[in-house]
Motif scaffolding. Structure first.
Motif, PDB file in Angstrom:
ATOM      1  N   ARG A  87       0.824  -1.208   0.000  1.00 56.72           N
ATOM      2  CA  ARG A  87       0.000   0.000   0.000  1.00 56.72           C
ATOM      3  C   ARG A  87       0.857   1.256   0.000  1.00 56.72           C
ATOM      4  O   ARG A  87       0.459   2.290  -0.539  1.00 56.72           O
ATOM      5  CB  ARG A  87      -0.902   0.037   1.237  1.00 56.72           C
ATOM      6  CG  ARG A  87      -2.135  -0.845   1.209  1.00 56.72           C
ATOM      7  CD  ARG A  87      -1.847  -2.286   1.418  1.00 56.72           C
ATOM      8  NE  ARG A  87      -2.902  -2.953   2.187  1.00 56.72           N
ATOM      9  CZ  ARG A  87      -2.938  -4.268   2.355  1.00 56.72           C
ATOM     10  NH1 ARG A  87      -2.013  -5.037   1.794  1.00 56.72           N
ATOM     11  NH2 ARG A  87      -3.900  -4.832   3.062  1.00 56.72           N
ATOM     12  N   ARG A  88       2.044   1.195   0.608  1.00 56.55           N
ATOM     13  CA  ARG A  88       2.889   2.395   0.710  1.00 56.55           C
ATOM     14  C   ARG A  88       3.266   2.947  -0.654  1.00 56.55           C
ATOM     15  O   ARG A  88       3.438   4.151  -0.819  1.00 56.55           O
ATOM     16  CB  ARG A  88       4.147   2.092   1.523  1.00 56.55           C
ATOM     17  CG  ARG A  88       5.086   1.069   0.890  1.00 56.55           C
ATOM     18  CD  ARG A  88       6.259   0.767   1.807  1.00 56.55           C
ATOM     19  NE  ARG A  88       7.163  -0.212   1.228  1.00 56.55           N
ATOM     20  CZ  ARG A  88       7.001  -1.525   1.331  1.00 56.55           C
ATOM     21  NH1 ARG A  88       5.957  -2.005   1.993  1.00 56.55           N
ATOM     22  NH2 ARG A  88       7.870  -2.348   0.787  1.00 56.55           N
ATOM     23  N   LEU A 148       0.268   5.049  -1.593  1.00 54.80           N
ATOM     24  CA  LEU A 148       0.107   6.210  -0.712  1.00 54.80           C
ATOM     25  C   LEU A 148       1.182   7.268  -0.949  1.00 54.80           C
ATOM     26  O   LEU A 148       0.950   8.461  -0.737  1.00 54.80           O
ATOM     27  CB  LEU A 148       0.119   5.758   0.744  1.00 54.80           C
ATOM     28  CG  LEU A 148      -1.067   4.856   1.153  1.00 54.80           C
ATOM     29  CD1 LEU A 148      -0.870   4.314   2.560  1.00 54.80           C
ATOM     30  CD2 LEU A 148      -2.382   5.612   1.047  1.00 54.80           C
ATOM     31  N   THR A 149       2.367   6.838  -1.400  1.00 52.92           N
ATOM     32  CA  THR A 149       3.448   7.783  -1.696  1.00 52.92           C
ATOM     33  C   THR A 149       3.558   8.081  -3.190  1.00 52.92           C
ATOM     34  O   THR A 149       4.497   8.754  -3.626  1.00 52.92           O
ATOM     35  CB  THR A 149       4.792   7.233  -1.193  1.00 52.92           C
ATOM     36  OG1 THR A 149       5.071   5.978  -1.832  1.00 52.92           O
ATOM     37  CG2 THR A 149       4.771   7.035   0.313  1.00 52.92           C
ATOM     38  N   SER A 150       2.607   7.565  -3.965  1.00 57.74           N
ATOM     39  CA  SER A 150       2.585   7.759  -5.428  1.00 57.74           C
ATOM     40  C   SER A 150       3.868   7.270  -6.104  1.00 57.74           C
ATOM     41  O   SER A 150       4.321   7.849  -7.095  1.00 57.74           O
ATOM     42  CB  SER A 150       2.339   9.243  -5.762  1.00 57.74           C
ATOM     43  OG  SER A 150       1.078   9.660  -5.277  1.00 57.74           O
ATOM     44  N   GLU A 165      -7.878   1.298   1.846  1.00 63.21           N
ATOM     45  CA  GLU A 165      -6.723   1.891   2.522  1.00 63.21           C
ATOM     46  C   GLU A 165      -5.888   2.791   1.608  1.00 63.21           C
ATOM     47  O   GLU A 165      -4.818   3.243   2.012  1.00 63.21           O
ATOM     48  CB  GLU A 165      -5.836   0.779   3.098  1.00 63.21           C
ATOM     49  CG  GLU A 165      -6.555  -0.081   4.137  1.00 63.21           C
ATOM     50  CD  GLU A 165      -5.675  -1.158   4.725  1.00 63.21           C
ATOM     51  OE1 GLU A 165      -4.589  -1.421   4.160  1.00 63.21           O
ATOM     52  OE2 GLU A 165      -6.073  -1.755   5.749  1.00 63.21           O
ATOM     53  N   LEU A 166      -6.380   3.072   0.391  1.00 61.18           N
ATOM     54  CA  LEU A 166      -5.564   3.806  -0.581  1.00 61.18           C
ATOM     55  C   LEU A 166      -5.795   5.318  -0.572  1.00 61.18           C
ATOM     56  O   LEU A 166      -5.038   6.048  -1.209  1.00 61.18           O
ATOM     57  CB  LEU A 166      -5.788   3.242  -1.986  1.00 61.18           C
ATOM     58  CG  LEU A 166      -5.411   1.769  -2.170  1.00 61.18           C
ATOM     59  CD1 LEU A 166      -5.503   1.376  -3.633  1.00 61.18           C
ATOM     60  CD2 LEU A 166      -4.022   1.466  -1.617  1.00 61.18           C
ATOM     61  N   GLY A 167      -6.837   5.777   0.089  1.00 58.34           N
ATOM     62  CA  GLY A 167      -6.935   7.205   0.341  1.00 58.34           C
ATOM     63  C   GLY A 167      -7.778   8.044  -0.591  1.00 58.34           C
ATOM     64  O   GLY A 167      -8.368   9.024  -0.163  1.00 58.34           O
ATOM     65  N   SER A 168      -7.849   7.698  -1.881  1.00 59.58           N
ATOM     66  CA  SER A 168      -8.625   8.535  -2.798  1.00 59.58           C
ATOM     67  C   SER A 168      -9.008   7.756  -4.041  1.00 59.58           C
ATOM     68  O   SER A 168      -8.397   6.740  -4.376  1.00 59.58           O
ATOM     69  CB  SER A 168      -7.824   9.775  -3.218  1.00 59.58           C
ATOM     70  OG  SER A 168      -6.763   9.416  -4.104  1.00 59.58           O
ATOM     71  N   LYS A 220      -6.104   7.596  -6.585  1.00 60.28           N
ATOM     72  CA  LYS A 220      -5.094   6.583  -6.306  1.00 60.28           C
ATOM     73  C   LYS A 220      -5.605   5.181  -6.627  1.00 60.28           C
ATOM     74  O   LYS A 220      -4.844   4.321  -7.106  1.00 60.28           O
ATOM     75  CB  LYS A 220      -4.635   6.680  -4.846  1.00 60.28           C
ATOM     76  CG  LYS A 220      -3.792   7.914  -4.561  1.00 60.28           C
ATOM     77  CD  LYS A 220      -3.213   7.881  -3.162  1.00 60.28           C
ATOM     78  CE  LYS A 220      -2.417   9.152  -2.849  1.00 60.28           C
ATOM     79  NZ  LYS A 220      -1.249   9.328  -3.724  1.00 60.28           N
TER      80      LYS A 220
END
Length: 233
Positions: free
Chosen positions: A75-76, A79-81, A110-113, A116
């Motif tokens: 996932r990181r 999340l950090t693109s 859990e990916l935020g948007s 993403k």
């Protein structure tokens, strides 16, 4: 099945999904059934084990007879693109699978948007995923219809650009036949009839089986059976 007029139809699950430890047992039990065995892999459900062990787990499951591998992405990277890192990771998993199908679990909750989720879907497909899957079923937010729409439109975009049909699997939180019908309608409207086959669409929801069985029994008898009378009860 006879009362439904379906006695001659070989209806089965799309696959039986197990941890690596049970792959060989499942393969033996399903011998001759043509039902594939899928293995959850790469440190499922969090995907936080060392990278070389995640690759080794794929190799071991394929060697044990799994014909489908469900990987979890880091996932990181989303999340950090860090899309290059995500691409390289899924590509390595794809190569480790050999002839086995790869289903990439994005853990969309859990990916935020939405952006993403869309980008992660596209990168996973570009890296060789045969399916993209919403969730492990263990996140706080699992499959939702808005998320499904984002992923399906990414699949459609990818198909229009490349000619390759990528499968879709919503997983987690789908527990009633009515919910399932809504997803089937969404798939049919967004992707078309081809995606209603198990080669391109799966539900990842064990609890769903019980409700489907109960709804079918109600259709035939006019009564619901108790959940404990069913295998998944």
């Amino acid at each position: 099945m006879a009362a439904l007029g379906m006695a001659d139809r070989p209806i089965t699950v799309g696959a039986v999904c197990v941890y690596h430890e049970m792959v060989s047992t499942a393969v033996e039990a399903l011998k001759g059934s043509h039902i594939p065995v899928a293995a959850v892999s790469t440190g499922f459900p969090a995907g936080l084990s060392p990278f070389h062990l995640r690759l080794a787990e794929i190799h071991e499951s394929v060697a044990a007879g799994a014909s489908e591998i469900d990987i979890v992405i880091s996932r990181r990277h989303v999340l950090t693109s860090n899309w290059q890192a995500l691409y390289e990771e899924v590509k390595a998993f794809r190569e480790a699978c050999g002839d086995a199908h790869l289903k990439a679990i994005l853990a969309t909750g859990e990916l935020g948007s939405a952006t993403k989720i869309a980008k992660a879907s596209m990168v996973a497909m570009m890296a060789g995923a045969d399916f993209i899957k919403t969730s492990t079923g263990m996140e706080k937010i699992n499959a939702t219809q808005p998320t499904s729409l984002i992923m399906m439109r990414a699949i459609r975009d990818y198909y229009e650009r490349t000619g390759y049909k990528i499968g879709y699997k919503p997983a987690g939180g789908i527990s009633t036949a009515k919910d399932a019908v809504q997803y089937l309608v969404l798939v049919k409207e967004e992707l078309g009839r081809d995606w209603l086959e198990p080669t391109l669409f799966r539900f990842g929801a064990s609890r769903l089986l019980t409700d489907i069985e109960r709804q079918l029994e109600h259709f035939v008898t006019g009564r619901y059976s108790a959940a404990h009378r069913h295998p998944m009860g």
